[in-house]
Motif scaffolding. Structure first.
Motif, PDB file in Angstrom:
ATOM      1  N   TYR A 113       0.848  -1.205   0.000  1.00  0.00           N
ATOM      2  CA  TYR A 113       0.000   0.000   0.000  1.00  0.00           C
ATOM      3  C   TYR A 113       0.873   1.242   0.000  1.00  0.00           C
ATOM      4  CZ  TYR A 113      -3.307  -3.574   1.076  1.00  0.00           C
ATOM      5  OH  TYR A 113      -4.040  -4.721   0.988  1.00  0.00           O
ATOM      6  N   ARG A 114       0.675   2.081  -0.998  1.00  0.00           N
ATOM      7  CA  ARG A 114       1.423   3.347  -1.040  1.00  0.00           C
ATOM      8  C   ARG A 114       0.487   4.438  -1.533  1.00  0.00           C
ATOM      9  NH1 ARG A 114       7.201   1.622  -3.908  1.00  0.00           N
ATOM     10  NH2 ARG A 114       7.540  -0.219  -2.621  1.00  0.00           N
ATOM     11  N   TYR A 115       0.479   5.541  -0.803  1.00  0.00           N
ATOM     12  CA  TYR A 115      -0.374   6.664  -1.201  1.00  0.00           C
ATOM     13  C   TYR A 115       0.370   7.455  -2.269  1.00  0.00           C
ATOM     14  CZ  TYR A 115      -3.893  10.255  -0.767  1.00  0.00           C
ATOM     15  OH  TYR A 115      -4.920  11.117  -1.034  1.00  0.00           O
ATOM     16  N   GLU A 116       0.179   7.049  -3.526  1.00  0.00           N
ATOM     17  CA  GLU A 116       0.871   7.696  -4.640  1.00  0.00           C
ATOM     18  C   GLU A 116      -0.161   8.284  -5.576  1.00  0.00           C
ATOM     19  OE1 GLU A 116       4.522   6.091  -6.208  1.00  0.00           O
ATOM     20  OE2 GLU A 116       3.864   4.108  -5.556  1.00  0.00           O
ATOM     21  N   ALA A 117       0.279   9.170  -6.468  1.00  0.00           N
ATOM     22  CA  ALA A 117      -0.646   9.696  -7.477  1.00  0.00           C
ATOM     23  C   ALA A 117      -0.930   8.566  -8.470  1.00  0.00           C
ATOM     24  CB  ALA A 117      -0.006  10.880  -8.184  1.00  0.00           C
ATOM     25  N   SER A 127       0.546  -5.539  -5.761  1.00  0.00           N
ATOM     26  CA  SER A 127       1.113  -6.741  -5.151  1.00  0.00           C
ATOM     27  C   SER A 127       2.524  -7.005  -5.670  1.00  0.00           C
ATOM     28  CB  SER A 127       0.205  -7.946  -5.404  1.00  0.00           C
ATOM     29  OG  SER A 127      -0.117  -8.026  -6.766  1.00  0.00           O
ATOM     30  N   GLN A 128       3.283  -7.639  -4.839  1.00  0.00           N
ATOM     31  CA  GLN A 128       4.679  -7.953  -5.192  1.00  0.00           C
ATOM     32  C   GLN A 128       4.973  -9.425  -4.968  1.00  0.00           C
ATOM     33  OE1 GLN A 128       7.198  -5.526  -2.675  1.00  0.00           O
ATOM     34  NE2 GLN A 128       7.175  -3.811  -4.114  1.00  0.00           N
ATOM     35  N   PHE A 129       5.803  -9.963  -5.863  1.00  0.00           N
ATOM     36  CA  PHE A 129       6.432 -11.255  -5.595  1.00  0.00           C
ATOM     37  C   PHE A 129       7.877 -10.935  -5.236  1.00  0.00           C
ATOM     38  CE2 PHE A 129       9.366 -14.402  -7.586  1.00  0.00           C
ATOM     39  CZ  PHE A 129       9.206 -15.399  -6.639  1.00  0.00           C
ATOM     40  N   VAL A 260      20.515   3.310  -8.538  1.00  0.00           N
ATOM     41  CA  VAL A 260      20.969   3.394  -7.147  1.00  0.00           C
ATOM     42  C   VAL A 260      19.871   2.900  -6.217  1.00  0.00           C
ATOM     43  CG1 VAL A 260      22.514   5.346  -7.483  1.00  0.00           C
ATOM     44  CG2 VAL A 260      20.102   5.763  -6.964  1.00  0.00           C
ATOM     45  N   ARG A 261      20.231   2.618  -5.033  1.00  0.00           N
ATOM     46  CA  ARG A 261      19.256   2.445  -3.959  1.00  0.00           C
ATOM     47  C   ARG A 261      19.773   3.391  -2.895  1.00  0.00           C
ATOM     48  NH1 ARG A 261      14.819  -1.335  -4.438  1.00  0.00           N
ATOM     49  NH2 ARG A 261      14.928  -1.164  -6.669  1.00  0.00           N
ATOM     50  N   GLY A 262      18.970   4.358  -2.562  1.00  0.00           N
ATOM     51  CA  GLY A 262      19.523   5.430  -1.739  1.00  0.00           C
ATOM     52  C   GLY A 262      19.581   5.170  -0.251  1.00  0.00           C
ATOM     53  N   PHE A 281       9.491  -2.875 -13.772  1.00  0.00           N
ATOM     54  CA  PHE A 281       8.566  -3.839 -13.172  1.00  0.00           C
ATOM     55  C   PHE A 281       9.183  -4.649 -12.038  1.00  0.00           C
ATOM     56  CE2 PHE A 281       9.991  -7.607 -15.486  1.00  0.00           C
ATOM     57  CZ  PHE A 281      10.450  -7.093 -16.696  1.00  0.00           C
ATOM     58  N   GLY A 282      10.417  -4.329 -11.689  1.00  0.00           N
ATOM     59  CA  GLY A 282      10.996  -5.016 -10.541  1.00  0.00           C
ATOM     60  C   GLY A 282      12.366  -4.463 -10.226  1.00  0.00           C
ATOM     61  N   GLY A 283      12.807  -4.751  -9.023  1.00  0.00           N
ATOM     62  CA  GLY A 283      14.128  -4.281  -8.650  1.00  0.00           C
ATOM     63  C   GLY A 283      14.600  -4.988  -7.407  1.00  0.00           C
ATOM     64  N   ALA A 305      12.104  -7.623  -5.582  1.00  0.00           N
ATOM     65  CA  ALA A 305      10.636  -7.637  -5.601  1.00  0.00           C
ATOM     66  C   ALA A 305      10.174  -7.271  -7.002  1.00  0.00           C
ATOM     67  CB  ALA A 305      10.085  -6.638  -4.593  1.00  0.00           C
ATOM     68  N   LEU A 306       9.219  -8.037  -7.495  1.00  0.00           N
ATOM     69  CA  LEU A 306       8.634  -7.740  -8.801  1.00  0.00           C
ATOM     70  C   LEU A 306       7.198  -7.285  -8.580  1.00  0.00           C
ATOM     71  CD1 LEU A 306       9.763 -10.918 -10.821  1.00  0.00           C
ATOM     72  CD2 LEU A 306      10.843  -8.671 -10.832  1.00  0.00           C
ATOM     73  N   GLY A 307       6.784  -6.243  -9.268  1.00  0.00           N
ATOM     74  CA  GLY A 307       5.402  -5.765  -9.154  1.00  0.00           C
ATOM     75  C   GLY A 307       4.501  -6.628 -10.037  1.00  0.00           C
TER      76      GLY A 307
HETATM   77  P1  ATP Z   1       8.913   3.427  -8.946  1.00  0.00           P
HETATM   78  O1  ATP Z   1      10.236   4.004  -9.270  1.00  0.00           O
HETATM   79  O2  ATP Z   1       8.130   2.984 -10.145  1.00  0.00           O
HETATM   80  O3  ATP Z   1       8.111   4.277  -8.003  1.00  0.00           O
HETATM   81  P2  ATP Z   1       9.879   1.946  -6.721  1.00  0.00           P
HETATM   82  O4  ATP Z   1      11.337   2.157  -6.807  1.00  0.00           O
HETATM   83  O5  ATP Z   1       9.096   2.748  -5.767  1.00  0.00           O
HETATM   84  O6  ATP Z   1       9.210   2.065  -8.189  1.00  0.00           O
HETATM   85  P3  ATP Z   1      10.179  -0.596  -5.447  1.00  0.00           P
HETATM   86  O7  ATP Z   1      10.001  -0.029  -4.105  1.00  0.00           O
HETATM   87  O8  ATP Z   1      11.523  -1.050  -5.871  1.00  0.00           O
HETATM   88  O9  ATP Z   1       9.586   0.414  -6.535  1.00  0.00           O
HETATM   89  O10 ATP Z   1       9.110  -1.797  -5.640  1.00  0.00           O
HETATM   90  C1  ATP Z   1       9.374  -2.918  -6.480  1.00  0.00           C
HETATM   91  C2  ATP Z   1       8.342  -3.034  -7.563  1.00  0.00           C
HETATM   92  O11 ATP Z   1       7.018  -2.879  -7.065  1.00  0.00           O
HETATM   93  C3  ATP Z   1       8.423  -1.973  -8.636  1.00  0.00           C
HETATM   94  O12 ATP Z   1       9.403  -2.296  -9.589  1.00  0.00           O
HETATM   95  C4  ATP Z   1       7.048  -2.030  -9.236  1.00  0.00           C
HETATM   96  O13 ATP Z   1       6.929  -3.095 -10.166  1.00  0.00           O
HETATM   97  C5  ATP Z   1       6.187  -2.326  -8.053  1.00  0.00           C
HETATM   98  N1  ATP Z   1       5.572  -1.073  -7.571  1.00  0.00           N
HETATM   99  C6  ATP Z   1       6.091  -0.131  -6.761  1.00  0.00           C
HETATM  100  N2  ATP Z   1       5.207   0.843  -6.528  1.00  0.00           N
HETATM  101  C7  ATP Z   1       4.073   0.499  -7.213  1.00  0.00           C
HETATM  102  C8  ATP Z   1       2.781   1.082  -7.362  1.00  0.00           C
HETATM  103  N3  ATP Z   1       2.453   2.221  -6.748  1.00  0.00           N
HETATM  104  N4  ATP Z   1       1.865   0.448  -8.145  1.00  0.00           N
HETATM  105  C9  ATP Z   1       2.175  -0.706  -8.759  1.00  0.00           C
HETATM  106  N5  ATP Z   1       3.368  -1.322  -8.651  1.00  0.00           N
HETATM  107  C10 ATP Z   1       4.310  -0.723  -7.892  1.00  0.00           C
END
Ligand code: ATP
Ligand code: MG
Length: 422
Positions: A113-117, A127-129, A260-262, A281-283, A305-307
């Motif tokens: 859950y993230r409060y994003e635009a 969801s993430q795997f 990077v990962r900050g 789609f993942g990182g 984690a993959l989205g």
């Molecule tokens: P972004 O740069 O797109 O905001 P992030 O760096 O915040 O991604 P991570 O925290 O690395 O993303 O999360 C891993 C994966 O989860 C992302 O690669 C993406 O596939 C998925 N993800 C992250 N935020 C969202 C979101 N708000 N909606 C759908 N999938 C998401």
């Protein structure tokens, strides 16, 4: 009434026409992860807010802007999990899983859950795997993790031309310190032009400057110093072996020195899965400092984690995976009945075909005419059909029809005979 008939902003109903794709991706992911020894872990939907402040970090967008935080009735601050790693790390420490044989390999599928635009590919519930390894501090571990994600992508038949696996090394805390100073110095020249967030990043978290998506800031990324050039000898060796291991595993990769990962506890390996349209789609990466930061034993860790929403959107755009298609919920068989006695027999045969032969079978349960039943059977995409009337009951024989090629065959009216002919 809108509040009742409209889902909250940023959420996504996964209707039956698409939900099966999510199920398929999740099942294949767990199956592949199990082959490499990852065991599934499930953690709560909410955690103490402090966990994410400590692990994800106070200076990140997630913690500063995106968390769903609330007080429960006893005034405890809780947060719906914005990502999967922190809760897993917490559960590992709390339950003493590091006392088991190391390395500990865990995987999860979880809502976040993230409060994003909200926008395409960006939801407030997604969801993430994820897969994580605790207790291994080697480039081979990191390569094996990426290979796991790559195997999943291959199984989903996403063409290699559609995406890239981008890798980088952000070094260890020592060499990264020198890099961060250089980065800060570089960005300070443009201080006046940086966005508000980047001003804060400049003091709190300079590496996040490279992550800024505001166009006026993003342009400065081009000439920014590259972290790979600051890696110390040990970190360079680690990265070289990591790349060699990827080559050994036939995982295609591209070095992108700007990923990077900050967060302070990340080190060495970082990577991203990037679609050709820019969608990440993942990182993942190595986070050796996390366990100690959370009060556990100092244990190296690495993961990704993959989205899943983004993976499904890539599948929709580029792939026609037979593994995914085969999970579509299409009935094998429809048994129509004319009249009460036939309807009862259709009900009984359908039940037997399901229970004894595992055949997905439907029959009429709303009392439709035979014409309407067949129209319904067509709509469901059923592959075979049988119509039972008085004659069929009298002769104990009915016509089995292949709905696709219209071929017909006489079959005895019992589940065993029917099952043999479809
Ligand atoms: P972004 O740069 O797109 O905001 P992030 O760096 O915040 O991604 P991570 O925290 O690395 O993303 O999360 C891993 C994966 O989860 C992302 O690669 C993406 O596939 C998925 N993800 C992250 N935020 C969202 C979101 N708000 N909606 C759908 N999938 C998401
Ligand atoms: Mg984000």
């Amino acid at each position: 009434m809108a509040a009742v008939t409209k889902a909250p902003r940023g959420t996504l109903d996964k209707l039956p026409s698409i939900a099966y794709k999510y199920r398929a991706v999740e099942n294949i992911a767990l199956e592949i992860a199990n082959l490499s020894g990852y065991r599934e872990i499930r953690t709560p939907v909410f955690e103490h807010t402090e966990l994410f402040r400590r692990s994800v970090g106070d200076t990140t967008d997630i913690v500063q802007k995106e968390m769903y935080t609330f007080d429960d009735k006893k005034g405890r601050s809780l947060t719906l999990k914005p990502e999967g790693t922190a809760p897993v790390a917490r559960a590992v420490i709390e339950n003493g899983l590091l006392n088991e044989a190391l390395p500990l390999k865990l995987c999860y599928i979880t809502n976040c859950y993230r409060y994003e635009a909200p926008q395409s590919g960006r939801y407030r519930e997604f969801s993430q795997f994820g897969a994580e390894v605790y207790g291994a501090n080697t480039p081979l571990c990191d390569a094996e993790l990426i290979a796991l994600a790559f195997t999943l992508i291959e199984r989903l038949q996403i063409p290699q031309s559609c995406y890239k696996i981008e890798v980088n090394s952000i070094g260890c805390p020592e060499c990264r310190k020198i890099y961060q100073d250089a980065l800060k110095k570089y960005y300070e020249q443009f201080k006046e032009e940086l966005c508000h967030d980047c001003h804060t990043r400049l003091t709190n978290n300079p590496m996040r400057l490279l992550d800024c998506k505001v166009p006026t800031c993003a342009k400065f990324k081009n000439d920014a110093p590259l972290i790979l050039e600051y890696n110390c000898d040990d970190c360079s060796d680690f990265f070289a072996t990591f790349k060699m291991a990827l080559e050994t595993l036939n995982v295609p990769y591209h070095v992108n020195p700007k990923i990077v990962r900050g967060l302070d506890y990340y080190c060495n390996t970082v990577f991203e899965f990037v679609c050709e349209n820019g969608l990440v789609f993942g990182g993942g990466g190595r986070y050796n400092g996390l366990m100690k930061e959370l009060g556990g034993a100092d244990t190296p860790a690495s993961g990704f984690a993959l989205g899943i929403e983004r993976i499904v959107s890539v599948i929709e755009g580029y792939a026609t995976s037979s593994d995914v298609q085969s999970t579509q919920n299409v009935p094998e068989m429809y048994i129509a009945g004319i009249g009460e006695q036939s309807a009862m027999l259709a009900l009984k045969l359908s039940h037997e075909l399901r229970e004894e032969y595992g055949i997905q079978c439907l029959c009429d349960i709303v009392g439709r005419s035979v014409k309407a039943q067949m129209r319904f059977a067509d709509k469901t995409g059923a592959k075979f059909s049988i119509v039972i009337g008085d004659d069929e009951i009298a002769n104990n024989v009915a016509t089995l029809k292949n709905m696709e090629n219209k071929e017909t065959l006489e079959v005895t009216l019992n589940a065993s005979e029917i099952s043999k002919n479809i």
